[in-house]
Write a protein that holds these residues in place. Sequence first.
Motif, PDB file in Angstrom:
ATOM      1  N   SER A  37      24.904 -29.709 -10.658  1.00 38.97           N
ATOM      2  CA  SER A  37      24.364 -30.816 -11.453  1.00 38.97           C
ATOM      3  C   SER A  37      23.857 -31.918 -10.533  1.00 38.97           C
ATOM      4  O   SER A  37      23.134 -32.821 -10.956  1.00 38.97           O
ATOM      5  N   PHE A  38      24.234 -31.826  -9.235  1.00 37.34           N
ATOM      6  CA  PHE A  38      23.805 -32.824  -8.246  1.00 37.34           C
ATOM      7  C   PHE A  38      23.840 -32.155  -6.871  1.00 37.34           C
ATOM      8  O   PHE A  38      24.654 -31.273  -6.619  1.00 37.34           O
ATOM      9  N   GLU A  59      23.805 -40.345 -15.353  1.00 40.54           N
ATOM     10  CA  GLU A  59      23.769 -41.081 -16.620  1.00 40.54           C
ATOM     11  C   GLU A  59      22.467 -41.853 -16.799  1.00 40.54           C
ATOM     12  O   GLU A  59      22.118 -42.233 -17.915  1.00 40.54           O
ATOM     13  N   ASP A  60      21.757 -42.109 -15.709  1.00 43.85           N
ATOM     14  CA  ASP A  60      20.561 -42.955 -15.773  1.00 43.85           C
ATOM     15  C   ASP A  60      19.502 -42.431 -14.800  1.00 43.85           C
ATOM     16  O   ASP A  60      19.658 -42.531 -13.587  1.00 43.85           O
ATOM     17  N   GLU A  61      18.409 -41.888 -15.329  1.00 42.62           N
ATOM     18  CA  GLU A  61      17.356 -41.303 -14.501  1.00 42.62           C
ATOM     19  C   GLU A  61      16.615 -42.345 -13.665  1.00 42.62           C
ATOM     20  O   GLU A  61      15.887 -41.996 -12.732  1.00 42.62           O
ATOM     21  N   GLU A 104      37.980 -36.365  -7.039  1.00 44.32           N
ATOM     22  CA  GLU A 104      37.497 -36.860  -8.334  1.00 44.32           C
ATOM     23  C   GLU A 104      37.211 -35.717  -9.310  1.00 44.32           C
ATOM     24  O   GLU A 104      36.581 -35.918 -10.350  1.00 44.32           O
ATOM     25  N   GLY A 105      37.666 -34.510  -8.959  1.00 44.95           N
ATOM     26  CA  GLY A 105      37.592 -33.397  -9.892  1.00 44.95           C
ATOM     27  C   GLY A 105      36.283 -32.620  -9.905  1.00 44.95           C
ATOM     28  O   GLY A 105      36.036 -31.845 -10.831  1.00 44.95           O
ATOM     29  N   TRP A 106      35.462 -32.792  -8.884  1.00 42.94           N
ATOM     30  CA  TRP A 106      34.203 -32.056  -8.833  1.00 42.94           C
ATOM     31  C   TRP A 106      34.424 -30.651  -8.275  1.00 42.94           C
ATOM     32  O   TRP A 106      35.324 -30.423  -7.459  1.00 42.94           O
ATOM     33  N   VAL A 107      33.599 -29.721  -8.724  1.00 45.48           N
ATOM     34  CA  VAL A 107      33.536 -28.375  -8.141  1.00 45.48           C
ATOM     35  C   VAL A 107      32.436 -28.423  -7.085  1.00 45.48           C
ATOM     36  O   VAL A 107      31.321 -28.860  -7.374  1.00 45.48           O
ATOM     37  N   MET A 155      31.963 -38.638 -18.069  1.00 48.05           N
ATOM     38  CA  MET A 155      31.109 -37.520 -17.659  1.00 48.05           C
ATOM     39  C   MET A 155      31.793 -36.198 -17.966  1.00 48.05           C
ATOM     40  O   MET A 155      32.962 -36.015 -17.663  1.00 48.05           O
ATOM     41  N   ALA A 156      31.053 -35.287 -18.557  1.00 51.94           N
ATOM     42  CA  ALA A 156      31.611 -33.975 -18.897  1.00 51.94           C
ATOM     43  C   ALA A 156      31.940 -33.198 -17.635  1.00 51.94           C
ATOM     44  O   ALA A 156      31.256 -33.311 -16.625  1.00 51.94           O
ATOM     45  N   THR A 157      33.012 -32.386 -17.725  1.00 54.98           N
ATOM     46  CA  THR A 157      33.447 -31.609 -16.563  1.00 54.98           C
ATOM     47  C   THR A 157      32.332 -30.695 -16.049  1.00 54.98           C
ATOM     48  O   THR A 157      32.155 -30.526 -14.847  1.00 54.98           O
ATOM     49  N   ARG A 158      31.549 -30.136 -16.968  1.00 52.78           N
ATOM     50  CA  ARG A 158      30.502 -29.205 -16.561  1.00 52.78           C
ATOM     51  C   ARG A 158      29.422 -29.885 -15.726  1.00 52.78           C
ATOM     52  O   ARG A 158      28.668 -29.230 -15.026  1.00 52.78           O
ATOM     53  N   ASP A 159      29.347 -31.232 -15.821  1.00 49.33           N
ATOM     54  CA  ASP A 159      28.349 -31.958 -15.033  1.00 49.33           C
ATOM     55  C   ASP A 159      28.786 -32.160 -13.582  1.00 49.33           C
ATOM     56  O   ASP A 159      27.987 -32.531 -12.745  1.00 49.33           O
ATOM     57  N   LYS A 160      30.061 -31.951 -13.313  1.00 50.31           N
ATOM     58  CA  LYS A 160      30.599 -32.298 -11.990  1.00 50.31           C
ATOM     59  C   LYS A 160      30.566 -31.092 -11.034  1.00 50.31           C
ATOM     60  O   LYS A 160      31.587 -30.616 -10.572  1.00 50.31           O
ATOM     61  N   HIS A 161      29.357 -30.631 -10.760  1.00 49.77           N
ATOM     62  CA  HIS A 161      29.154 -29.527  -9.830  1.00 49.77           C
ATOM     63  C   HIS A 161      28.224 -29.994  -8.704  1.00 49.77           C
ATOM     64  O   HIS A 161      27.051 -30.273  -8.956  1.00 49.77           O
ATOM     65  N   LEU A 162      28.763 -30.083  -7.509  1.00 47.96           N
ATOM     66  CA  LEU A 162      28.015 -30.619  -6.365  1.00 47.96           C
ATOM     67  C   LEU A 162      27.670 -29.529  -5.358  1.00 47.96           C
ATOM     68  O   LEU A 162      28.551 -28.781  -4.917  1.00 47.96           O
ATOM     69  N   PHE A 163      26.399 -29.445  -4.989  1.00 45.06           N
ATOM     70  CA  PHE A 163      25.965 -28.602  -3.874  1.00 45.06           C
ATOM     71  C   PHE A 163      25.824 -29.531  -2.685  1.00 45.06           C
ATOM     72  O   PHE A 163      25.045 -30.487  -2.716  1.00 45.06           O
ATOM     73  N   LEU A 164      26.601 -29.282  -1.622  1.00 40.67           N
ATOM     74  CA  LEU A 164      26.682 -30.194  -0.475  1.00 40.67           C
ATOM     75  C   LEU A 164      26.340 -29.473   0.821  1.00 40.67           C
ATOM     76  O   LEU A 164      27.039 -28.558   1.232  1.00 40.67           O
ATOM     77  N   THR A 165      25.259 -29.899   1.483  1.00 45.22           N
ATOM     78  CA  THR A 165      24.938 -29.319   2.789  1.00 45.22           C
ATOM     79  C   THR A 165      25.620 -30.134   3.886  1.00 45.22           C
ATOM     80  O   THR A 165      25.940 -31.307   3.704  1.00 45.22           O
ATOM     81  N   GLY A 166      25.849 -29.484   5.024  1.00 46.50           N
ATOM     82  CA  GLY A 166      26.495 -30.181   6.133  1.00 46.50           C
ATOM     83  C   GLY A 166      27.930 -30.552   5.822  1.00 46.50           C
ATOM     84  O   GLY A 166      28.444 -31.563   6.306  1.00 46.50           O
ATOM     85  N   ALA A 167      28.606 -29.731   5.031  1.00 50.07           N
ATOM     86  CA  ALA A 167      29.945 -30.081   4.548  1.00 50.07           C
ATOM     87  C   ALA A 167      31.004 -30.067   5.640  1.00 50.07           C
ATOM     88  O   ALA A 167      32.102 -30.589   5.443  1.00 50.07           O
ATOM     89  N   SER A 168      30.692 -29.468   6.795  1.00 49.87           N
ATOM     90  CA  SER A 168      31.664 -29.440   7.895  1.00 49.87           C
ATOM     91  C   SER A 168      31.439 -30.579   8.883  1.00 49.87           C
ATOM     92  O   SER A 168      32.188 -30.739   9.842  1.00 49.87           O
ATOM     93  N   GLY A 169      30.410 -31.392   8.649  1.00 49.47           N
ATOM     94  CA  GLY A 169      30.071 -32.470   9.575  1.00 49.47           C
ATOM     95  C   GLY A 169      30.863 -33.742   9.338  1.00 49.47           C
ATOM     96  O   GLY A 169      31.673 -33.838   8.406  1.00 49.47           O
ATOM     97  N   LEU A 170      30.613 -34.732  10.168  1.00 50.85           N
ATOM     98  CA  LEU A 170      31.343 -35.997  10.123  1.00 50.85           C
ATOM     99  C   LEU A 170      31.290 -36.635   8.741  1.00 50.85           C
ATOM    100  O   LEU A 170      32.321 -36.979   8.155  1.00 50.85           O
ATOM    101  N   LEU A 171      30.100 -36.795   8.183  1.00 52.31           N
ATOM    102  CA  LEU A 171      29.958 -37.389   6.856  1.00 52.31           C
ATOM    103  C   LEU A 171      30.260 -36.370   5.761  1.00 52.31           C
ATOM    104  O   LEU A 171      30.900 -36.703   4.760  1.00 52.31           O
TER     105      LEU A 171
END
Length: 303
Positions: free
Chosen positions: A65-66, A217-219, A28-31, A1-17
Amino acid sequence: MATRDKHLFLTGASGLLGRAIYKKFITEGWVIYGTAYTRVAEGLHKLDLTDENEVKKAVIQFKPSFLIHCAAQRFPEKVDLDPEGAENININASRYLAQVVDCIQVPMLYISTDYVFDGKSPPYAVDAVPNPLNLYGKTKLNGEEVTLAFGKGNIVLRVPVLYGPVEYVAESAVTVLLNSLLQTDKPCKISNYELRRPSHVDDIADICLQMAMKRLEDENICGIFHWCGKEVFTKYGMLVQIARVFHLPYSHVTPDSNLPSATTPTPRPYDTTLDTSRLEQLGIGYHTPFNVGIKSALQSWIR
């Protein structure tokens, strides 16, 4: 996977999960653009997910990207006390996120719950008809519906009661049982009726990472998936396991095997065991043994 694809928007990032997911993706190198509201730790962004304009602005500016939507009001009694607030975060915020990711053509993973089922006919397949018993389950089901309605390539991941490293013992319905164990001068009853399959947050974080990579990689990796732990316990059974792991007395705790009253303010389903075969067919899934997971989760709370 290309580095530019590894951008995650994560809600609830301070919570248990959310904390576990943040940690897993970072290693794993995601931004990551992690959002929080009441517990804005270092590296996170304060965002009111009930503000549609702010949500859309933040997502579009970050260009993920996700997207993983963890934020929720997940305590059933709190949902009953503030149904409007629960609707805002569990349903409306999910709609805002689903709409914006649909606009920018990015997949979204929505964390849901086994409480969308009534617990009367397990195990539940991914296409089983939901029938939530309480308002919490209903709001999470509505969140699923808006997630899937606005993005045909989106994912719903239903999970059971979660546990892991906690910031306060009552942060998880599993770790909170430690309080009853430690208060040896207070005899109490703990339910020995409803069956649960607790899952460690690190296991769910690993599943989310694998699903994100496969989805990019797979829709065809979309729709509803299930995961739950491989061991089954009642609340009392979990308490006994905790007591044994830490060599704590539990004779002051009595198992309550009575069927909960139909008049219980917030009814719980009896057995919400989830059929995990769809994930396992993709080679995804990991289960931390409960005695191992609970030891690491609660070790720092044992004096």
